[in-house]
Design an enzyme around this catalytic site. Structure first.
Site, short mmCIF file in Angstrom:
data_model
loop_
_atom_site.label_atom_id
_atom_site.label_comp_id
_atom_site.label_asym_id
_atom_site.label_seq_id
_atom_site.Cartn_x
_atom_site.Cartn_y
_atom_site.Cartn_z
N GLU A 389 0.90 -1.13 0.07
CA GLU A 389 0.20 -0.19 0.06
C GLU A 389 0.75 1.34 -0.09
OE1 GLU A 389 -2.95 -0.14 3.18
OE2 GLU A 389 -4.35 -1.28 1.91
N GLU A 462 -6.71 -7.60 -0.41
CA GLU A 462 -7.33 -7.57 0.75
C GLU A 462 -8.52 -7.00 0.49
OE1 GLU A 462 -5.07 -5.27 3.78
OE2 GLU A 462 -3.27 -5.69 2.84
C1 GAL Z 1 -4.82 -2.58 4.98
C2 GAL Z 1 -3.37 -3.08 5.24
C3 GAL Z 1 -3.34 -4.20 6.37
C4 GAL Z 1 -4.37 -4.09 7.53
C5 GAL Z 1 -5.70 -3.67 6.70
C6 GAL Z 1 -6.91 -3.92 7.70
O1 GAL Z 1 -4.75 -1.12 4.59
O2 GAL Z 1 -2.74 -3.36 4.26
O3 GAL Z 1 -2.24 -4.48 6.86
O4 GAL Z 1 -4.00 -2.73 8.17
O5 GAL Z 1 -5.62 -2.59 5.90
O6 GAL Z 1 -7.99 -3.63 7.16
#
Ligand code: GAL
Length: 742
Positions: A389, A462
């Site tokens: 990210e 994610e």
């Molecule tokens: C994302 C990140 C993860 C975690 C997640 C929580 O932005 O890549 O490490 O923090 O959010 O939803």
């Protein structure tokens, strides 16, 4: 021949470091005796100051290096130390390493006293150093500290095999090949003739072999290629049948020899514009992200516990993929992924922040160290070469991609981003798509995200996570919504051929910094808690397995009249792989219910939704019963009492036999259950765990149940014998569990 000697047992440890500790004559008898893997500071379960493990500590060990090893090369191999290390032998500096997640080796040959005792001193800086990824800004996970993976001594001849990269070629044809790139070191002052042989074996049976003679120049590393043509039928490594063969490489020459052995699988993995293909067959990827952390000891869990996580992901959650967010993880975890057919997306350490040039150098080294450690694993199908990210940084990421492709031309690269239209330098556009907020928008079309006018290989890395944090002990309506959101995303990913699959946030809750989580230093984003105990959302995944792997019938309810708003338990979402379910209330059949295929056409096993109200507020609450059918036959029945009372304290252990060879551990989960065997989620009880014999607990022996249950791990002390564990609360006591350490 090489010798590997484990150095994991019996180190002397101090939480502080002082230059005087480097001196071999320093008296460390006041230091604590510890074994590896070791965390520099035990942490409480929750609500602790995360800075407590940001220490500069010292590990000391006496090692005897026998006379017979004289004239050979001696290396110290560290699997992982957080995060900056300086190593001394017999008071002399011998080397250092930056980066907490990748292995490194230190050549100590010139400082060894053969035939006597040698004093090894390791300074371990576990502060959040600005020159080491992932540090420099805030991070949503804890990194802990210490020598948290194994250490060994490697003794080799002066000409030896440094590494080998194996690659299976043309695996879908009848003329498969095994290519081996052998990295040799000649540390003598003369060129050397060597004979290299490569064998592919199935157990003791040799399938194919080849030999090659070469001359390698003095004082240099050289790479030699060997290729095997494979005539006989080789079974491919696949998700359902992860076939592994043995590869052996022998090096011989005058006065030296060496061997390299490892398991290897033949497979072709390719992300295409219309999805992911394994061995030419399209596979929709369904996965979760994994942090490698555990309560109390952070990263420092022995091999068995690391391996267990892979089993949980594959067999308890029915996943076919995991992302090692956000760093290279334990080799034991990855070994198990190879063995059971769990695909892996492995990535370099980092979180949103890119540091200065010095930091970037460490990051680039991470790319190479990660790939050189893991390039022979069939499970790994993608290298993540961006900082998770982060912003675009053309030059930096052009380099990390080039490095990855040069080091391992056989795998595609990805790099996880969260910004639309970020520049595609990788082979696969890997995106954290957090668009889903519970409404109708679930995943975006890839072109909307990439801003490209064509489809590219695309993977969602994610979803969910912070959009809907959910604790295992949250009320059932929230847990049901958590579950629904996971179901909706896997359904949407399944329906879009432009998406290779989706990897959700995340498998297990994890300890985090104050800037994240619920204030308790826990990020409750897992479908399981930190002890790997399931929340309802775990069943969104588990229920997608074929019933032949286990029948699943999991309603999102504690079955009580007054738990939900307005009362009752409907709409009742039931995660199941049954063909249909009969629901009884008060002994009377309410109806027969089928999976809601129209709402989840992408799922093999859509959930069942029971919407009829079961009695009204003010009426007597009745017993409930769910009966699941597979192929027309009753496959599972679950009864829910109308008047649950706490009935038993049970202990469930993962393993009854442990090993004394290295420090070993296994998990026990303690649960209070009602008369029907269902977990009682809203009880406030403490339990006292008693342990006797050759073991100890990871974490405290007096704990409160969290949502009706809690886990712990029992750890060996390295000796053979018995460990006896039991637990009691104010009303009950478990049976005694006897563990054999063999
Ligand atoms: C994302 C990140 C993860 C975690 C997640 C929580 O932005 O890549 O490490 O923090 O959010 O939803």
């Amino acid at each position: 021949m090489r010798r590997i000697i484990s150095l994991n047992k019996t180190w002397r440890y101090s939480e502080a470091f002082d230059d005087k500790f480097i001196n071999e004559n320093f008296d460390d008898s006041q230091f604590q005796v510890v074994h590896l893997p070791h965390t520099n500071k035990d942490v409480p379960y929750s609500y602790f100051d995360e800075k407590i493990s940001q220490l500069i500590s010292c590990y000391r060990k006496k090692i005897n290096i026998p006379e017979e090893f004289g004239g050979r090369r001696i290396y110290l191999d560290f699997e992982g130390v957080m995060c900056y290390v300086k190593v001394y032998l017999n008071s002399a500096y011998v080397g250092e390493h930056k980066g907490g997640y990748t292995p490194f080796s230190i050549d100590i040959t010139d400082h060894v006293r053969f035939g006597s005792s040698n004093h090894l001193v390791v300074m371990v800086d576990s502060t959040e150093r600005k020159d080491v990824p992932p540090f420099g800004n805030v991070i949503d996970y804890l990194v802990y500290g210490g020598i948290y993976r194994e250490v060994s001594l490697r003794i080799v001849d002066s000409v030896f095999i440094e590494n080998v990269r194996l690659e299976s070629v043309d695996v879908l044809s009848n003329a498969k090949k095994l290519k081996a790139e052998v990295y040799l070191e000649n540390r003598t002052n003369a060129e050397k003739s060597v004979v290299l042989s490569l064998k592919l074996k199935d157990g003791d049976r040799v399938i194919s072999q080849a030999t090659r003679s070469v001359v390698i120049p003095q004082q240099i590393g050289d790479t030699v290629q060997l290729t095997l043509d494979i005539d006989e039928g080789i079974e491919l490594w696949d998700i359902d049948a992860p076939r592994l063969y043995d590869v052996e490489i022998y090096l011989e020459g005058e006065g030296f020899s060496d061997t390299f052995e490892r398991k290897f699988g033949f497979r072709e993995a390719l992300f295409n514009t219309d999805g992911f293909y394994l061995n030419g067959k399209r596979v929709k990827l369904r996965g979760l992200n994994r942090h490698q952390s555990f309560p109390y000891v952070g990263y420092a869990m022995p091999a068995r516990v690391q391996r267990k996580d892979a089993d949980i992901l594959k067999h308890e959650l029915g996943l076919n993929m995991v992302r090692t967010s956000h760093y290279p993880q334990s080799k034991h975890f990855l070994d198990r992924c190879d063995e059971i057919g769990l695909l892996v997306f492995e990535e370099i350490p980092g979180w949103q922040y890119i540091g200065d040039d010095e930091w970037k150098e460490v990051s680039k080294a991470n790319v190479v160290e990660m790939i050189r450690r893991d390039w022979n694993r069939p499970s790994i199908v993608l290298w993540g070469v961006r900082i998770n990210e982060s912003q675009d940084d053309h030059d930096f990421y052009a380099e990390t991609n080039a490095l990855a492709r040069r080091t391992d031309p056989s795998r595609q690269t990805g790099g996880v981003r969260c910004l639309n239209g970020s520049e595609l330098l990788e082979d696969v556009y890997t995106m954290n798509d957090f668009i889903h907020e519970g409404g109708d928008v679930v995943l975006r079309d890839q072109k909307e995200i990439t801003s490209l006018d064509r489809n590219v290989p695309y993977l969602v890395t994610e979803y969910n996570g912070h959009m809907y944090p959910t604790k295992r002990f949250d009320n059932e309506e929230r847990q049901m919504e958590h579950c629904l959101r996971h179901l909706k995303v896997i359904n949407a990913a399944a329906l879009d051929d432009g998406i290779s699959g989706a990897i959700g946030w995340c498998a297990f809750d994890y300890n985090t910094h104050k800037d994240f989580g619920a204030g308790d230093r826990i990020c409750h984003h897992g479908v399981m808690d930190m002890f790997r105990i399931p929340k309802f959302a775990a069943y969104a995944y588990k229920s997608q397995m074929d019933p032949s792997r286990g029948v699943v019938l999991e309603p999102t309810t504690v079955f009580a009249r007054g738990e939900r708003c307005i009362g009752g338990v409907t709409p009742l979402l039931v995660m199941t792989n049954c063909d249909y379910v009969d629901f009884y209330y008060g002994g009377v059949k309410v109806g027969r219910y089928y999976p809601v295929k129209d709402r989840f056409p992408g799922l093999d096993h859509p959930p069942i939704l029971i919407e009829e109200m079961t009695g009204e507020w003010g009426m007597a609450w009745q017993q409930g019963e769910l009966v699941g059918f597979v192929d027309g036959r009753e496959a599972v029945r679950k009864t829910y009492s109308a008047e649950p009372v706490v009935s038993r304290l049970i202990a469930e252990i993962d393993d009854l036999v442990l090993s004394s060879e290295e420090i070993d551990a296994t998990r026990i989960v303690f649960k209070l259950v009602d008369q029907e065997g269902h977990l009682i989620p809203y009880i406030n009880e403490s339990i006292k765990i008693s342990i006797n014999g050759h073991g100890e607990l990871v974490g405290p022996d007096l704990v409160s149940l969290v949502g009706g249950c809690i886990g712990t791990w029992v750890k060996t002390k390295g000796q053979k014998g018995e460990i006896v564990v039991s637990a009691s609360c104010s009303r009950f006591r478990t049976d005694e569990i006897v563990i054999q350490v063999e």
